[in-house]
Design a protein around this motif. Structure first.
Motif, short mmCIF file in Angstrom:
data_model
loop_
_atom_site.label_atom_id
_atom_site.label_comp_id
_atom_site.label_asym_id
_atom_site.label_seq_id
_atom_site.Cartn_x
_atom_site.Cartn_y
_atom_site.Cartn_z
N ARG A 105 0.84 -1.20 0.00
CA ARG A 105 0.00 0.00 0.00
C ARG A 105 0.88 1.25 0.00
N LEU A 106 2.01 1.21 0.69
CA LEU A 106 2.94 2.33 0.66
C LEU A 106 3.56 2.49 -0.73
N LEU A 107 3.87 1.39 -1.37
CA LEU A 107 4.41 1.45 -2.73
C LEU A 107 3.40 2.12 -3.67
N CYS A 108 2.13 1.77 -3.51
CA CYS A 108 1.09 2.37 -4.34
C CYS A 108 0.92 3.86 -4.04
N ALA A 109 1.29 4.27 -2.83
CA ALA A 109 1.21 5.68 -2.45
C ALA A 109 2.42 6.48 -2.90
N GLY A 110 3.40 5.79 -3.54
CA GLY A 110 4.55 6.49 -4.09
C GLY A 110 5.79 6.50 -3.21
N SER A 111 5.93 5.55 -2.31
CA SER A 111 7.05 5.53 -1.37
C SER A 111 8.40 5.33 -2.05
N GLY A 112 8.42 4.65 -3.19
CA GLY A 112 9.68 4.20 -3.76
C GLY A 112 10.16 2.95 -3.05
N ARG B 96 12.04 -3.49 -4.17
CA ARG B 96 12.91 -2.68 -5.01
C ARG B 96 12.19 -2.33 -6.30
N VAL B 97 11.82 -1.06 -6.41
CA VAL B 97 11.12 -0.58 -7.59
C VAL B 97 12.05 -0.64 -8.80
N GLY B 98 11.54 -1.20 -9.89
CA GLY B 98 12.31 -1.26 -11.13
C GLY B 98 13.19 -2.47 -11.28
N LEU B 99 13.30 -3.31 -10.25
CA LEU B 99 14.11 -4.52 -10.34
C LEU B 99 13.22 -5.73 -10.58
N ASP B 100 13.70 -6.68 -11.39
CA ASP B 100 12.98 -7.95 -11.50
C ASP B 100 13.55 -8.93 -10.48
N HIS B 101 13.01 -10.14 -10.45
CA HIS B 101 13.42 -11.08 -9.40
C HIS B 101 14.85 -11.57 -9.59
N TRP B 102 15.35 -11.56 -10.82
CA TRP B 102 16.74 -11.96 -11.05
C TRP B 102 17.68 -10.93 -10.43
N MET C 125 0.43 0.02 -8.63
CA MET C 125 1.68 -0.26 -7.93
C MET C 125 2.79 -0.32 -8.96
N PRO C 126 3.94 0.30 -8.71
CA PRO C 126 5.02 0.27 -9.69
C PRO C 126 5.58 -1.14 -9.86
N GLU C 127 6.12 -1.42 -11.03
CA GLU C 127 6.78 -2.70 -11.26
C GLU C 127 7.93 -2.84 -10.26
N CYS C 128 7.93 -3.95 -9.54
CA CYS C 128 8.96 -4.12 -8.51
C CYS C 128 9.08 -5.60 -8.16
N SER C 129 10.12 -5.90 -7.41
CA SER C 129 10.29 -7.22 -6.83
C SER C 129 10.48 -7.08 -5.33
N GLY C 130 10.03 -8.10 -4.60
CA GLY C 130 10.12 -8.05 -3.15
C GLY C 130 10.50 -9.39 -2.57
#
Length: 337
Positions: A81-88, A117-123, A303-308
């Motif tokens: 939810r924080l990611l969707c709010a623009g936290s980075g 991590r915004v912008g990173l894929d799982h690799w 939500m931005p493209e990200c991996s977690g």
């Protein structure tokens, strides 16, 4: 008569000093990468739907209402939810709670490190986990009797779920017949002949045969799980054109340390998976739960493209200190809490 010795910590002071260095090392690592630390709530009015994880609850009275709160099993939904709010990019280091049997590797309350991590894929996230391990090992060290050097342990092995399954069982988990899976599970565990759910059989075989065999020398990433085990991950096609999940787990010396995804961002697909989980829970005779509608609302905003990934801090400290039981790395475990 109470036991007067239970006031003492379950971990020795040298281990607790290493625990402190570990926590500081984690924070320094993410600060250097400008990943913001967050501290979300431990109690939520909604819960996870995962049929394989049970939650702890508490009741509170507010404004004339008796409300049921769920203790978080992971900060995942709040962090998304924080990611969707623009936290980075963000990380959280804190306590989580699961109503599971206490054992050598399990505690009702434990410490989890979770980051996105915004912008990173799982690799790319696997690369970052390896970098984190490298940093931690330099600061905290390894057990004196380890056969690994500090440099050698940094190169984690990577195996697809399919390759690991084939290597250790001879079965292809993505294509073998259900009857072959049932028979193999029964041979290894004495269970499985009456089980018709494919994923239940795969998880039974993986836990009893594959998991104890991987990551014994070097940490090992298992990736590309069956699409039916995607959980909160996206899916893609592997080299053979089979649909697999963009999900990985990290194993070391027989222990699962981390579970990560290239995160699902589609609100409709997420709601569908929640509904599927609820049906599975009903079929298994488990209690119904209110899924987190706030997460769906957040995903609808975007939500931005990200991996977690979530990493078990206590388990990692066990491996770094050579301890055999999780209570040996927690200040006051179980009966001492």
């Amino acid at each position: 008569m109470y036991d007067s010795a239970l006031w003492q910590p379950s971990a020795n002071l040298e281990t607790l000093r290493k625990r402190a260095r570990l926590l500081q090392c984690i924070r320094t690592f993410f600060e250097a990468r400008e990943v913001m630390e967050v501290d979300t709530q431990s109690l939520s009015l909604a819960s996870i739907t995962d049929p394989h994880i049970e939650v702890l609850t508490c009741e509170a009275r507010t404004q004339g209402q008796n409300l049921i709160y769920y203790l978080q099993t992971s900060p995942e939904f709040a962090m998304k939810r924080l990611l969707c709010a623009g936290s980075g990019s963000i990380y959280q280091l804190g306590k989580v709670f699961r109503a599971e049997e206490i054992g050598r590797r399990h505690s009702i309350e434990f410490t989890m490190l979770e980051w996105y991590r915004v912008g990173l894929d799982h690799w790319q996230l696997m690369d970052e986990i390896q970098a984190l391990l490298k940093t931690i090992i330099k600061v905290v060290g390894l057990p004196k009797d380890t056969q690994l050097t500090k440099d050698e342990v940094l190169e984690c092995e990577r195996l697809s779920y399919q390759a690991a399954f084939l290597r250790h069982t001879g079965l292809d988990p993505l294509s073998c017949e259900l009857s072959a899976l049932q028979e193999y599970a029964h041979q290894q565990t004495e269970y499985g002949l009456q089980e018709t759910d494919r994923d239940t059989l795969l998880e039974l075989v993986f836990a009893s045969v594959v998991e104890p065999a991987i990551g014994q020398h070097l940490p090992c990433f298992i990736h590309s799980y069956p699409a039916s085990q995607a959980a909160l991950a996206t899916t893609h096609l592997n080299e053979q054109g089979q649909e697999v999940a963009a999900r990985f787990e990290l194993y070391w010396q027989g222990m699962e340390l981390a579970n990560g995804y290239h995160e699902l961002t589609d609100p409709k697909e997420q709601a569908k998976r929640f509904a599927d989980d609820k049906r599975t829970r009903k079929h298994m005779g488990l209690a119904d739960r209110q899924f987190d509608e706030r997460l769906i609302s957040a995903l609808e905003v975007g939500m931005p493209e990200c991996s977690g990934v979530a990493l078990g801090v206590d388990r990692l400290l066990m491996l770094l200190t050579g301890q055999q039981h999780i209570e040996q790395v927690i200040p006051f475990a179980h009966q001492r809490a």
